[in-house]
Each structure stands twice: as C-alpha cells, then as structure tokens.
Design an enzyme around this catalytic site. Structure first.
Site, PDB file in Angstrom:
ATOM      1  N   THR A 198      -5.786   4.916   6.490  1.00 26.90           N
ATOM      2  CA  THR A 198      -4.868   4.341   7.486  1.00 26.90           C
ATOM      3  C   THR A 198      -5.469   4.368   8.885  1.00 26.90           C
ATOM      4  O   THR A 198      -5.159   3.505   9.709  1.00 26.90           O
ATOM      5  CB  THR A 198      -3.515   5.074   7.488  1.00 26.90           C
ATOM      6  OG1 THR A 198      -3.701   6.448   7.845  1.00 26.90           O
ATOM      7  CG2 THR A 198      -2.850   4.986   6.126  1.00 26.90           C
ATOM      8  N   VAL A 245      -0.642   2.865  11.741  1.00 27.98           N
ATOM      9  CA  VAL A 245       0.763   2.684  11.336  1.00 27.98           C
ATOM     10  C   VAL A 245       0.751   2.896   9.824  1.00 27.98           C
ATOM     11  O   VAL A 245       0.831   1.959   9.038  1.00 27.98           O
ATOM     12  CB  VAL A 245       1.288   1.297  11.743  1.00 27.98           C
ATOM     13  CG1 VAL A 245       2.790   1.183  11.475  1.00 27.98           C
ATOM     14  CG2 VAL A 245       1.017   1.035  13.237  1.00 27.98           C
ATOM     15  N   HIS A 246       0.661   4.152   9.444  1.00 24.86           N
ATOM     16  CA  HIS A 246       0.287   4.549   8.090  1.00 24.86           C
ATOM     17  C   HIS A 246       1.064   3.826   6.989  1.00 24.86           C
ATOM     18  O   HIS A 246       0.488   3.260   6.060  1.00 24.86           O
ATOM     19  CB  HIS A 246       0.493   6.062   7.920  1.00 24.86           C
ATOM     20  CG  HIS A 246      -0.051   6.890   9.028  1.00 24.86           C
ATOM     21  ND1 HIS A 246      -1.399   7.046   9.247  1.00 24.86           N
ATOM     22  CD2 HIS A 246       0.577   7.613   9.992  1.00 24.86           C
ATOM     23  CE1 HIS A 246      -1.593   7.836  10.293  1.00 24.86           C
ATOM     24  NE2 HIS A 246      -0.412   8.188  10.761  1.00 24.86           N
ATOM     25  N   ASP A 247       2.400   3.860   7.087  1.00 27.39           N
ATOM     26  CA  ASP A 247       3.226   3.475   5.946  1.00 27.39           C
ATOM     27  C   ASP A 247       3.164   1.989   5.625  1.00 27.39           C
ATOM     28  O   ASP A 247       3.262   1.593   4.453  1.00 27.39           O
ATOM     29  CB  ASP A 247       4.674   3.894   6.193  1.00 27.39           C
ATOM     30  CG  ASP A 247       4.813   5.405   6.314  1.00 27.39           C
ATOM     31  OD1 ASP A 247       3.859   6.124   5.956  1.00 27.39           O
ATOM     32  OD2 ASP A 247       5.874   5.868   6.775  1.00 27.39           O
ATOM     33  N   VAL A 249       0.659   0.149   5.683  1.00 27.97           N
ATOM     34  CA  VAL A 249      -0.543  -0.125   4.890  1.00 27.97           C
ATOM     35  C   VAL A 249      -0.186  -0.125   3.406  1.00 27.97           C
ATOM     36  O   VAL A 249      -0.710  -0.926   2.618  1.00 27.97           O
ATOM     37  CB  VAL A 249      -1.651   0.903   5.207  1.00 27.97           C
ATOM     38  CG1 VAL A 249      -2.874   0.663   4.333  1.00 27.97           C
ATOM     39  CG2 VAL A 249      -2.034   0.837   6.683  1.00 27.97           C
TER      40      VAL A 249
END
Length: 316
Positions: A198, A245-247, A249
């Site tokens: 991420t 914006v980890h989630d 991805v």
C-alpha cells in the site's frame, strides 16, 4: 456479472474510500458491510460507515455491527490514542460527513456472515480491511464457510514496513489471534495486502484536486479525507505530498487484479511475543519447504489506482 462482495471495515478515512469504491463500481455487488472495532470504537466505526454510504446515496446497502474487541484478549494489546490526527490515526473518531439518516441492522456481523455464506449459491468474496475479529468468529462458528468464498482479500501486515509498533501493522496487532485464524483457514485463495504494497500506491494531493473537480459526492468526500491523510503523513513520508490509502487498494484489486504484484508466501502472525505481538512473519527463504498460505502483495501500481479512483468516483 458483478462480483458479490462482503466488506468488513473499521471505518476511518481509508475505509471510507474503500467503501465508496465498492459501493459505486459497477463490477462489484456489495451485499453488505460489517463493522468491527479498530481505527475507532465499534459505535464510531458503524456510524462512520453509515455516514459514508448515505453520503453517496447508497443507504440501501445494509450495515451490520460486529465485535467490539479482540476474540481472545481483554482489550487491544497496547495503548492507542483514537482521537488525534496523526499518521497512525489520521481520521479522529468521526468522519467529516453529515450524520446518516439510516440505521444499522439488528442482525450482527457474525450472524450475517454465517448466514450469507451458508445460504449462497454463488461464490462470495470477503474483503476484511480492519482487525479480523468478525471473520475469525464466523469461521469458529462454522469452518466450512470457507467453501463459499472464492477469495479473501486481507488488508494487513507488513514485512519491511510496520506502523503501530516497530514489529507490527495495526490490523494484525489489534487482534493477532483472529488474524492467525483467518490465515490458517482453508480459503481457496487468500490475497494479503500489507503495508509494503500500500505504501507503493500513494495518492497525491493533485489526485485529490482532480477528484474534487469531478463535483460528485464521492469525489469530494474522497478528496477531503485523503487530504487529511496527506497532512498527517507528511511527518512520516518526508517531502512527499502524498499518502497511502491502504484499504481502497484491496477493493480496487477486485476489479483490477493487475494493480497488485503478488508472490506466494507462507505467513504467520505472532501471538505470544512481548515486543512482536501482531508481527506478520513472512517466510521469504528461497529453499523454504513450507507451503504458501497467501498471495502476498509486494508492489502496487499508483497510477493504476489513481485512474480507477477517478473513473469510479465520476459515477456518483
């Protein structure tokens, strides 16, 4: 045919972008959203989730409150400040969106997961982007539920990159026993998206400007919350006007598998270490005899993610 998805969240800023993406993309049929304690307490993760869906006129998607803490511990395995804007917590407790007019379902997250997976005649994709408490509890109720899942996409862990401690990423640290249950279950396909990947797909401030220019509810909301992340991460990613914006991805991977570069790896989660609780122990040895239990993302395409965000948030 759209892919049937259940999204499991602990809604802060990155979850918000992931929810909007999954709710708006035409190739995703978002059956429901389950909430769990993580970024903030359960009441706030649920409220934030409802706010996000209402804001993009998808209040028809049901929200199911889940576990308010870890499955095997009295509380999170350490202290965390939930109310400040820092790189670890760039969202505070309540997202900057109007209060929701919809309410959560009376059915709990675990019951929804168990019943949905038990009753389905089509494969369902699970996308947990918070602590894995709900997923692990559902599997403990009925381990055979894995047969109804074509893929589980887990946001969590880190090999070279960690955040909440020197050894661990937050989702794994917040409920390490649950993470180990999920990784040890018999899912046909497990995709693990750690911080290492991420952090390769940073979203820039220019992308936020472009999203706001769409003049859509999702574009504006995404721009607002990602800019908060960028401001919070500046102290960590020196000189970069961008943030992970980890989630999102994970939800973007559902419609664009080429977004991620993955490698088969055996991954375990440390549950007993005094300094390494929640550590994802990745067996990278070329001569390892352990069978891989995850397709672990090692890279992500930032330009591809930016294009997907722009195309999807144009629709709202």
């Amino acid at each position: 045919m759209p892919r049937k998805v259940i999204l499991d969240v602990d809604t802060g800023t990155d979850d918000a972008v992931a929810i909007m993406f999954a709710a708006l993309h035409p190739e995703i049929d978002l059956l429901g959203v389950t909430t769990v304690r993580g970024n903030v307490d359960l009441a706030h993760t649920t409220d934030n989730t409802l706010r996000v869906l209402d804001h993009i006129d998808r209040g028809d998607i049901p929200v199911f409150p889940g576990l308010a803490g870890p499955i095997a511990r009295d509380d999170l395995p350490g202290e965390r400040n939930f109310g400040t804007d820092t790189a670890d917590d760039p969202h505070g407790t309540t997202l900057p969106l109007p209060p929701a007019s919809t309410a959560p379902q009376d059915t709990g997250a675990v019951e929804f997961l168990v019943e949905s997976l038990r009753a389905t005649t089509e494969p369902i994709t699970l996308v947990p982007v918070g602590p894995l408490s709900n997923i692990a509890t559902a599997l403990n109720v009925n381990p055979a539920l894995v047969d109804a899942v074509d893929e589980i996409v887990i946001m969590g862990g880190g090999d070279a990159v960690c955040n909440v401690t020197a050894a661990a990423e937050f989702n794994m640290w917040a409920d390490p026993e649950a993470a180990q249950v999920a990784l040890g279950a018999g899912f046909a396909h497990r995709t693990l998206v750690p911080l290492d990947a991420t952090h390769r797909a940073l979203v820039t401030r220019q992308t936020c400007t472009d999203l706001r220019a769409l003049q859509t509810p999702a574009g504006t909301a995404a721009a607002d919350v990602v800019e908060r992340r960028i401001d919070a991460y500046r102290a960590v990613i020196t000189g970069s006007d961008a943030a992970p914006v980890h989630d999102v991805v994970c939800t973007a991977h559902l419609v664009a598998p080429d977004l991620l570069t993955t490698r088969p790896r055996y991954v375990a989660v440390e549950t007993t270490g005094t300094r390494t609780t929640g550590r994802t122990v990745v067996d990278n040895r070329p001569n390892s005899t352990r069978p891989a239990n995850a397709h672990m993302a090692v890279d992500a395409d930032a330009n591809r993610l930016t294009d997907l965000l722009h195309r999807t948030f144009t629709r709202s």
